[in-house]
Design a protein around this motif. Structure first.
Motif, short mmCIF file in Angstrom:
data_model
loop_
_atom_site.label_atom_id
_atom_site.label_comp_id
_atom_site.label_asym_id
_atom_site.label_seq_id
_atom_site.Cartn_x
_atom_site.Cartn_y
_atom_site.Cartn_z
N ASN A 165 -44.61 13.37 5.72
CA ASN A 165 -45.69 12.82 6.55
C ASN A 165 -47.05 13.02 5.90
O ASN A 165 -47.90 12.13 5.90
CB ASN A 165 -45.71 13.50 7.92
N ALA A 166 -47.27 14.24 5.34
CA ALA A 166 -48.58 14.54 4.75
C ALA A 166 -48.88 13.55 3.63
O ALA A 166 -50.03 13.13 3.45
CB ALA A 166 -48.60 15.97 4.22
N LYS A 168 -47.31 10.46 3.33
CA LYS A 168 -47.31 9.11 3.91
C LYS A 168 -48.63 8.79 4.61
O LYS A 168 -49.19 7.72 4.46
CB LYS A 168 -46.14 9.01 4.90
N TYR A 169 -49.12 9.75 5.42
CA TYR A 169 -50.36 9.52 6.19
C TYR A 169 -51.56 10.17 5.52
O TYR A 169 -52.61 10.32 6.13
CB TYR A 169 -50.20 10.07 7.61
N ASP A 192 -53.39 18.19 5.46
CA ASP A 192 -53.69 16.98 4.68
C ASP A 192 -55.06 16.45 5.07
O ASP A 192 -55.61 16.84 6.10
CB ASP A 192 -52.59 15.92 4.87
N GLY A 196 -55.22 11.25 10.04
CA GLY A 196 -55.39 12.03 11.26
C GLY A 196 -54.77 11.36 12.48
O GLY A 196 -54.20 10.27 12.39
N ILE A 197 -54.88 12.06 13.61
CA ILE A 197 -54.23 11.60 14.84
C ILE A 197 -55.25 11.71 15.97
O ILE A 197 -55.94 12.72 16.09
CB ILE A 197 -53.01 12.49 15.16
N GLU A 210 -41.24 8.82 18.95
CA GLU A 210 -42.69 8.61 19.01
C GLU A 210 -43.22 7.98 17.72
O GLU A 210 -43.16 8.60 16.66
CB GLU A 210 -43.42 9.94 19.23
N ARG A 211 -43.66 6.77 17.82
CA ARG A 211 -44.30 6.14 16.68
C ARG A 211 -45.65 5.64 17.15
O ARG A 211 -45.73 4.97 18.18
CB ARG A 211 -43.50 4.92 16.20
N GLY A 219 -43.95 2.76 8.17
CA GLY A 219 -42.50 2.92 8.19
C GLY A 219 -42.11 4.28 8.74
O GLY A 219 -42.92 5.20 8.80
N GLY A 220 -40.85 4.40 9.16
CA GLY A 220 -40.37 5.66 9.76
C GLY A 220 -39.78 5.40 11.12
O GLY A 220 -40.10 4.40 11.76
N LEU A 221 -38.92 6.32 11.55
CA LEU A 221 -38.24 6.14 12.83
C LEU A 221 -38.95 6.84 13.98
O LEU A 221 -38.61 6.66 15.13
CB LEU A 221 -36.80 6.70 12.74
N GLY A 222 -39.92 7.69 13.63
CA GLY A 222 -40.60 8.44 14.69
C GLY A 222 -39.76 9.61 15.19
O GLY A 222 -39.92 10.07 16.31
N LEU A 225 -40.91 14.54 13.47
CA LEU A 225 -41.59 15.69 14.10
C LEU A 225 -40.79 16.24 15.28
O LEU A 225 -40.83 17.43 15.56
CB LEU A 225 -43.00 15.30 14.55
N TYR A 226 -40.06 15.36 15.95
CA TYR A 226 -39.18 15.83 17.03
C TYR A 226 -38.15 16.81 16.45
O TYR A 226 -37.97 17.92 16.98
CB TYR A 226 -38.47 14.64 17.69
P1 ADP Z 1 -42.57 8.87 11.64
O1 ADP Z 1 -43.45 9.39 10.57
O2 ADP Z 1 -41.21 8.47 11.19
O3 ADP Z 1 -43.23 7.83 12.48
P2 ADP Z 1 -42.76 11.50 12.88
O4 ADP Z 1 -41.99 12.04 14.05
O5 ADP Z 1 -42.64 12.25 11.60
O6 ADP Z 1 -42.27 10.02 12.71
O7 ADP Z 1 -44.27 11.40 13.31
C1 ADP Z 1 -44.61 10.84 14.58
C2 ADP Z 1 -45.98 10.19 14.52
O8 ADP Z 1 -46.98 11.21 14.34
C3 ADP Z 1 -46.16 9.24 13.35
O9 ADP Z 1 -45.74 7.94 13.68
C4 ADP Z 1 -47.66 9.33 13.08
O10 ADP Z 1 -48.34 8.46 13.95
C5 ADP Z 1 -48.02 10.75 13.48
N1 ADP Z 1 -48.12 11.68 12.33
C6 ADP Z 1 -47.21 12.58 11.92
N2 ADP Z 1 -47.64 13.31 10.86
C7 ADP Z 1 -48.88 12.87 10.59
C8 ADP Z 1 -49.89 13.23 9.62
N3 ADP Z 1 -49.70 14.18 8.72
N4 ADP Z 1 -51.08 12.54 9.66
C9 ADP Z 1 -51.28 11.58 10.60
N5 ADP Z 1 -50.37 11.19 11.53
C10 ADP Z 1 -49.20 11.82 11.54
#
Ligand code: ADP
Length: 259
Positions: A165-166, A168-169, A192, A196-197, A210-211, A219-222, A225-226
């Motif tokens: 994730n770090a 990817k985002y 990272d 941000g969120i 959760e996406r 991309g990703g299944l969401g 983090l769960y």
């Molecule tokens: P995915 O990455 O497959 O969507 P995750 O469960 O890993 O699923 O993350 C859930 C959501 O949290 C992501 O869709 C993204 O919106 C947000 N997220 C997670 N990690 C980060 C991060 N390091 N920076 C920003 N947003 C993040």
């Protein structure tokens, strides 16, 4: 008068029931919508690597049918692509399996003495290619002897998901990873400097399926983090996140020395 009171009570009771029904109805509609949305995301996410796999195989088939023996060097990029996409597919399917196992409490930790700094170093090393491809600098600070009775593979999975994730985002901003001893256990942080969120989304990111709509094109299944949160909690640990849009995110995991 008694009759009036009874009538009023009856009306209040019916109103409460109607409100309750409306809430249940709304919640079930939301659940159905989340499920449908997840199915559509999952199909798309599974289809993408399969398409890439087939393209790679077709390229190799064309070479094979061409008759002339190709130099291995020209074939290698296709094979590497096939390997990468196969791995991605396997990871996606593993996370689906893990969610179903976690839901039905079928995940057992395989505990042994683990040195967390070594685990984190290994994972970071595996991400060398991805870090280079995305031009993301990473600094790693590890303390020696951060030891506990943990599940090595599951902790690898936790760090892999967070680092994935770090990157990817992460918008190619520097990533800081650190491992240290704390209260006889461990504290791991991943910071990272990426997208941000938002504070509205923050409470939901550890949920199942959760996406963020805004992050869909990543991309990703969401599910990552769960799974991370469930695995950390199975270890008796906790996970916290601090984040703000455009400033990046910091995930902090605390693990007791044994579950
Ligand atoms: P995915 O990455 O497959 O969507 P995750 O469960 O890993 O699923 O993350 C859930 C959501 O949290 C992501 O869709 C993204 O919106 C947000 N997220 C997670 N990690 C980060 C991060 N390091 N920076 C920003 N947003 C993040």
């Amino acid at each position: 008068r008694d009759e009036d009171v009874r009538l009023a009570e009856d009306l209040a009771w019916r109103a409460a029931l109607a409100l309750d029904n409306a809430r249940l109805y709304r919640e079930s509609q939301e659940a159905i919508q989340a499920r449908d949305e997840f199915l559509s995301i999952a199909s798309h996410e599974l289809r993408t690597p399969i398409t890439a796999l087939r393209l790679g195989i077709q390229r190799l088939l064309r070479l094979a049918r061409g008759g002339a023996e190709p130099a291995w060097k020209t074939v290698a990029p296709s094979l590497e692509g096939i390997e990468r996409q196969g791995k991605r597919l396997a990871l996606l399917i593993d996370s689906l399996l893990d969610v179903s196992r976690l839901q039905s409490h079928r995940i057992q930790l395989d505990l042994e003495e683990v040195e967390l700094s070594a685990v984190v170093r290994d994972v970071v090393e595996q991400f060398g290619g991805a870090l280079a491809r995305t031009h993301t600098p990473l600094s790693l600070r590890t303390e020696a002897s951060v030891v506990g009775r943990w599940d090595r593979l599951r902790l690898e999975q936790v760090v892999t998901n967070l680092l994935d994730n770090a990157i990817k985002y992460g918008a190619s901003a520097p990533i800081e990873v650190s491992v240290a001893r704390e209260n006889g256990g461990a504290v791991l942080t991943l910071k990272d400097g990426g997208i941000g969120i938002s504070s509205e989304r923050l409470p939901f990111i550890f949920g199942r399926f959760e996406r963020a709509v805004s992050s869909r094109h990543y991309g990703g299944l969401g599910l990552g983090l769960y799974i991370v949160r469930q695995l950390v909690e199975l270890h008796g640990g906790s996970i916290q996140v601090e984040s703000s849009p455009g400033q990046g995110s910091t995930f902090t995991i605390r693990l007791p020395p044994h579950p």
